[in-house]
Design a protein around this motif. Structure first.
Motif, PDB file in Angstrom:
ATOM      1  N   ASP A  92      41.736 -46.179  -6.705  1.00 56.08           N
ATOM      2  CA  ASP A  92      42.029 -46.865  -5.449  1.00 56.08           C
ATOM      3  C   ASP A  92      42.876 -45.921  -4.609  1.00 56.08           C
ATOM      4  N   ASP A  93      43.535 -46.429  -3.596  1.00 53.89           N
ATOM      5  CA  ASP A  93      44.301 -45.572  -2.688  1.00 53.89           C
ATOM      6  C   ASP A  93      45.506 -44.925  -3.360  1.00 53.89           C
ATOM      7  N   LYS A  94      45.959 -45.466  -4.500  1.00 59.00           N
ATOM      8  CA  LYS A  94      47.186 -44.964  -5.118  1.00 59.00           C
ATOM      9  C   LYS A  94      46.988 -44.438  -6.535  1.00 59.00           C
ATOM     10  N   ASN A  95      45.866 -44.718  -7.149  1.00 51.84           N
ATOM     11  CA  ASN A  95      45.692 -44.379  -8.557  1.00 51.84           C
ATOM     12  C   ASN A  95      44.476 -43.496  -8.794  1.00 51.84           C
ATOM     13  N   THR A  96      44.620 -42.612  -9.763  1.00 49.97           N
ATOM     14  CA  THR A  96      43.520 -41.744 -10.186  1.00 49.97           C
ATOM     15  C   THR A  96      43.433 -41.747 -11.705  1.00 49.97           C
ATOM     16  N   GLU A  97      42.298 -41.294 -12.227  1.00 54.21           N
ATOM     17  CA  GLU A  97      42.112 -41.145 -13.663  1.00 54.21           C
ATOM     18  C   GLU A  97      41.533 -39.775 -13.960  1.00 54.21           C
ATOM     19  N   GLU A  98      41.937 -39.218 -15.120  1.00 57.39           N
ATOM     20  CA  GLU A  98      41.391 -37.926 -15.527  1.00 57.39           C
ATOM     21  C   GLU A  98      39.924 -38.080 -15.922  1.00 57.39           C
ATOM     22  N   ARG A  99      39.120 -37.084 -15.586  1.00 58.73           N
ATOM     23  CA  ARG A  99      37.712 -37.093 -15.938  1.00 58.73           C
ATOM     24  C   ARG A  99      37.283 -35.691 -16.365  1.00 58.73           C
ATOM     25  N   ILE A 100      36.262 -35.626 -17.204  1.00 58.51           N
ATOM     26  CA  ILE A 100      35.648 -34.359 -17.582  1.00 58.51           C
ATOM     27  C   ILE A 100      34.135 -34.518 -17.500  1.00 58.51           C
ATOM     28  N   GLU A 101      33.464 -33.462 -17.051  1.00 56.20           N
ATOM     29  CA  GLU A 101      32.009 -33.476 -16.978  1.00 56.20           C
ATOM     30  C   GLU A 101      31.489 -32.111 -17.408  1.00 56.20           C
ATOM     31  N   SER A 102      30.384 -32.111 -18.127  1.00 56.15           N
ATOM     32  CA  SER A 102      29.742 -30.840 -18.448  1.00 56.15           C
ATOM     33  C   SER A 102      28.948 -30.380 -17.233  1.00 56.15           C
ATOM     34  N   ILE A 103      28.886 -29.055 -17.031  1.00 52.07           N
ATOM     35  CA  ILE A 103      28.178 -28.471 -15.900  1.00 52.07           C
ATOM     36  C   ILE A 103      27.060 -27.595 -16.433  1.00 52.07           C
ATOM     37  N   ASP A 104      25.882 -27.727 -15.863  1.00 51.83           N
ATOM     38  CA  ASP A 104      24.746 -26.882 -16.238  1.00 51.83           C
ATOM     39  C   ASP A 104      25.158 -25.414 -16.086  1.00 51.83           C
ATOM     40  N   PRO A 105      25.074 -24.619 -17.157  1.00 56.60           N
ATOM     41  CA  PRO A 105      25.471 -23.204 -17.071  1.00 56.60           C
ATOM     42  C   PRO A 105      24.722 -22.415 -16.008  1.00 56.60           C
ATOM     43  N   ARG A 106      23.561 -22.912 -15.563  1.00 58.50           N
ATOM     44  CA  ARG A 106      22.816 -22.223 -14.517  1.00 58.50           C
ATOM     45  C   ARG A 106      23.448 -22.392 -13.147  1.00 58.50           C
ATOM     46  N   GLY A 107      24.461 -23.252 -13.045  1.00 53.64           N
ATOM     47  CA  GLY A 107      25.058 -23.516 -11.743  1.00 53.64           C
ATOM     48  C   GLY A 107      26.549 -23.282 -11.683  1.00 53.64           C
ATOM     49  N   VAL A 108      27.071 -22.449 -12.583  1.00 49.75           N
ATOM     50  CA  VAL A 108      28.522 -22.232 -12.585  1.00 49.75           C
ATOM     51  C   VAL A 108      28.836 -20.810 -13.017  1.00 49.75           C
ATOM     52  N   VAL A 109      29.911 -20.265 -12.465  1.00 50.69           N
ATOM     53  CA  VAL A 109      30.422 -18.954 -12.847  1.00 50.69           C
ATOM     54  C   VAL A 109      31.925 -19.074 -13.039  1.00 50.69           C
ATOM     55  N   LEU A 110      32.427 -18.594 -14.161  1.00 48.78           N
ATOM     56  CA  LEU A 110      33.868 -18.516 -14.368  1.00 48.78           C
ATOM     57  C   LEU A 110      34.266 -17.055 -14.271  1.00 48.78           C
ATOM     58  N   VAL A 111      35.078 -16.735 -13.299  1.00 46.90           N
ATOM     59  CA  VAL A 111      35.513 -15.360 -13.064  1.00 46.90           C
ATOM     60  C   VAL A 111      36.852 -15.140 -13.755  1.00 46.90           C
ATOM     61  N   THR A 112      36.955 -14.058 -14.530  1.00 47.08           N
ATOM     62  CA  THR A 112      38.186 -13.745 -15.252  1.00 47.08           C
ATOM     63  C   THR A 112      38.645 -12.338 -14.888  1.00 47.08           C
ATOM     64  N   ASP A 113      39.878 -12.011 -15.298  1.00 48.13           N
ATOM     65  CA  ASP A 113      40.301 -10.623 -15.143  1.00 48.13           C
ATOM     66  C   ASP A 113      39.652  -9.793 -16.248  1.00 48.13           C
ATOM     67  N   ASP A 114      39.829  -8.478 -16.195  1.00 46.10           N
ATOM     68  CA  ASP A 114      39.166  -7.615 -17.173  1.00 46.10           C
ATOM     69  C   ASP A 114      40.101  -7.190 -18.297  1.00 46.10           C
ATOM     70  N   SER A 115      41.164  -7.969 -18.537  1.00 44.85           N
ATOM     71  CA  SER A 115      42.050  -7.706 -19.661  1.00 44.85           C
ATOM     72  C   SER A 115      41.408  -8.207 -20.947  1.00 44.85           C
ATOM     73  N   VAL A 116      42.014  -7.884 -22.074  1.00 46.51           N
ATOM     74  CA  VAL A 116      41.467  -8.347 -23.351  1.00 46.51           C
ATOM     75  C   VAL A 116      41.557  -9.865 -23.473  1.00 46.51           C
ATOM     76  N   GLU A 117      42.446 -10.491 -22.717  1.00 47.98           N
ATOM     77  CA  GLU A 117      42.619 -11.945 -22.792  1.00 47.98           C
ATOM     78  C   GLU A 117      41.630 -12.697 -21.911  1.00 47.98           C
TER      79      GLU A 117
END
Length: 247
Positions: free
Chosen positions: A141-166
């Motif tokens: 509602d106007d004051k409340n939210t809830e946490e959510r998780i959804e899987s994303i088709d790997p064909r439509g997402v890119v996760l960019v990271t640094d080039d360190s070992v981590e």
């Protein structure tokens, strides 16, 4: 400007200094990454076709133009379905350490149907060798939210990271095809997720075209809200999923 990308990794590790402001990645950087992602998407599309039994043998033509029996033995689907059933057939359970109470977390998982979510992630891991999930807040509602998780088709997402070992996450890109009222493709809806928040840009054939000043929707997760899971360091289950099954 040049962006250094490791050629032997499906993801996008880049030189942190060249990335600039990762909370507001430049359109040039976003366009560069999406162009590179197009090569990965071709491989992912093939893996998805094979899981659905649409193998290359069905369109094979013999050199002498003679007819040939074309039979698909869908090992790709068999391996995936067996792997998913073996891993998630009995749902994961979570146990708190002595003296700790995680009832609030368990209630949240139940509310989000985390069991079905885990099954979807495992399927993507088996088909594509990699899976992604998005964390977000859903307005109740106007004051409340809830946490959510959804899987994303790997064909439509890119996760960019640094080039360190981590491989520290810098930002993520989620892109979806758009269609007009006649069902014709009408460019892409492209959303950029950073530790600061998320913003939407527009694109045509996965090329960024929106140059307006970005408007961010704040992110409350204290980090990039896209999480990547891998089967292994090369993002594959078995080589079988990369080859024809012909008998």
């Amino acid at each position: 400007m040049a962006f250094l990308v490791r050629r032997n990794i499906l993801g996008f590790p880049i030189d942190r200094e060249l990335a600039g402001d990762v909370n507001n990645p430049s359109l040039k950087l976003l366009d560069f990454i999406l162009r590179k992602q197009a090569h990965n998407k071709k491989r992912f599309d093939k893996l998805d076709r094979y899981y659905n039994g649409k193998h290359d043998v069905l369109t094979r033509k013999l050199s002498n133009n003679s007819k040939a029996n074309k039979v698909v033995i869908n090992h790709a689907k068999y391996v995936t379905d067996m792997a998913v059933g073996f891993v998630t057939g009995k749902p994961f359970s979570y146990t708190a350490a002595p003296g700790k109470n995680i009832k609030a977390i368990q209630d949240s998982f139940d509310e989000m149907d985390n069991i079905s979510h885990d099954t979807e992630l495992e399927k993507d891991l088996s088909v594509f060798g990699v899976a992604y999930e998005l964390l977000y807040l859903k307005a109740i509602d106007d004051k409340n939210t809830e946490e959510r998780i959804e899987s994303i088709d790997p064909r439509g997402v890119v996760l960019v990271t640094d080039d360190s070992v981590e491989k520290n996450p810098l930002f993520g890109i989620h892109y979806q095809k758009k269609f007009d009222l006649n069902g014709r493709e009408n460019g892409y809806l492209i959303k950029v997720y950073t530790a600061k928040g998320d913003r939407t840009v527009s694109g045509l054939r996965m090329v960024i075209t929106n140059v307006a000043k970005p408007k961010y929707k704040q992110n409350y997760f204290d980090g990039v809200p896209i999480i990547e899971y891998r089967n292994n360091e090369v993002k594959k289950l078995v080589n079988l999923l990369d080859h024809d099954s012909i008998y």
